[in-house]
Design an enzyme around this catalytic site. Structure first.
Site, PDB file in Angstrom:
ATOM      1  N   GLY A 193       1.012  -1.367   0.044  1.00 48.94           N
ATOM      2  CA  GLY A 193       0.250   0.152  -0.084  1.00 48.94           C
ATOM      3  C   GLY A 193       1.086   1.511  -0.121  1.00 48.94           C
ATOM      4  CG  ASP A 194       3.772   3.669   1.589  1.00 48.92           C
ATOM      5  OD1 ASP A 194       3.878   5.313  -0.057  1.00 48.92           O
ATOM      6  OD2 ASP A 194       3.798   4.986   2.598  1.00 48.92           O
ATOM      7  CG  MET A 195       6.688  -1.197  -2.561  1.00 50.72           C
ATOM      8  SD  MET A 195       6.423  -2.920  -3.483  1.00 50.72           S
ATOM      9  CE  MET A 195       6.849  -3.867  -2.357  1.00 50.72           C
TER      10      MET A 195
END
Length: 296
Positions: A193-195
């Site tokens: 989700g926040d790579m």
């Protein structure tokens, strides 16, 4: 008792207002409580990201670890749940967790990140392979990307109507259609989700591990959005370069390239409209419009 970094205190207080200021005031005591609870000894300077502080520590047996305490926000709830499911497979290990205090003890990884790798294609290939490893069955109690896609569709439509924006109607229509299509077809897989490249660190245990997951259930192709989003404004020959890198990510992650592109295009339209409403530079609007126009 720790000294809270001034920049972090300003960021949290400014973003979260009164609740943020109250939490910042309480943070040194929360850190002390966690140190006592888990018999930890501070071993380095306090670091921070956008949502929490990280304190290098030694555990009772002498091993190195980090204590992370995050602002108590719904967006931070699923992080330990995701790390627990991955159990060190492509991610830092979760060693201790206090859900009520939003406090965790984590395996210590290197400070070197994927952002430091000079070759652009190598960066996205590493991230893609990690994305594939992390795509395991999601636990029942993490938020769904279906909600994200549905929310983007509503936001794009309403903001476009309100602004009567000069953004090409075909791009807006395609973005809304993409969001609805993505919302209708969501697998039940665990997604970071926040790579972004700063959230992929070198490790002695594995070559690379992820940190700071949001922990979504849904389509792993979503990770392409944040992987390259902060680099759009600086990419030379933007459309050609970005399209190639997204294709390399999709291949390494064994994802459908069209779904990767749909997430990116929809996000670019959303960001362009946000920039128009809040007066960001015309260059940023144009850059997002160019990204939105990349052909699948």
């Amino acid at each position: 008792m720790i000294d809270v970094p001034e920049a972090f205190a300003r960021e949290i207080s400014g973003r979260e207002n009164a609740s943020g200021r109250a939490w910042i005031d309480a943070l040194p005591g929360l850190v002390d409580q966690a140190l006592r609870q888990w018999e930890l000894t501070p071993s380095g300077a306090v670091m921070h990201g956008g949502v929490g502080v990280v304190v290098p520590v030694r555990r009772g047996d002498g091993t190195a670890a980090v204590l992370k305490i995050s602002f108590p926000h719904p967006g931070n709830v699923a992080e330990p749940k995701a790390l627990a499911v991955w159990a060190g497979r492509g991610a830092v290990r979760l060693l201790e967790n206090d859900a009520q205090a939003f406090a965790m003890v984590l395996e210590q990884a290197s400070r070197g990140s994927l952002r430091d790798v000079p070759d652009a294609v190598e960066r996205v290939v590493v991230a893609g392979r990690l994305n594939r490893r992390l795509a395991v069955a999601a636990p029942d109690d993490v938020p769904s990307l279906r909600v994200v896609a549905e929310g983007w569709a509503k936001e794009i439509e309403s903001r476009h109507r309100r602004l009567r924006a000069p953004l090409a109607g075909r791009l807006v229509g395609r973005a809304v259609e993409a969001c609805r299509h993505l919302a209708a077809e969501q697998p039940n897989l665990l997604v970071h989700g926040d790579m972004n490249f700063s959230n992929v660190l070198r490790s002695e245990r594995e070559p690379w591990v992820v940190i700071d997951p949001k922990g979504w259930a849904g389509d792993p192709a979503y990770d392409a959005v944040y992987l390259l989003r902060d680099r759009w404004p600086s990419m030379a020959e933007l459309v050609k370069t970005l399209s190639y890198q997204l294709g390399a990510f999709a291949e390494a992650a064994e994802l459908d390239r069209e779904r990767v592109m749909r997430w990116v295009q929809a996000c670019a339209v959303k960001d362009a409209l946000w920039s128009l409403e809040f007066g960001e530079s015309s260059e940023r609007v144009s850059m997002n419009e160019a990204v939105a126009g990349i052909a699948c």
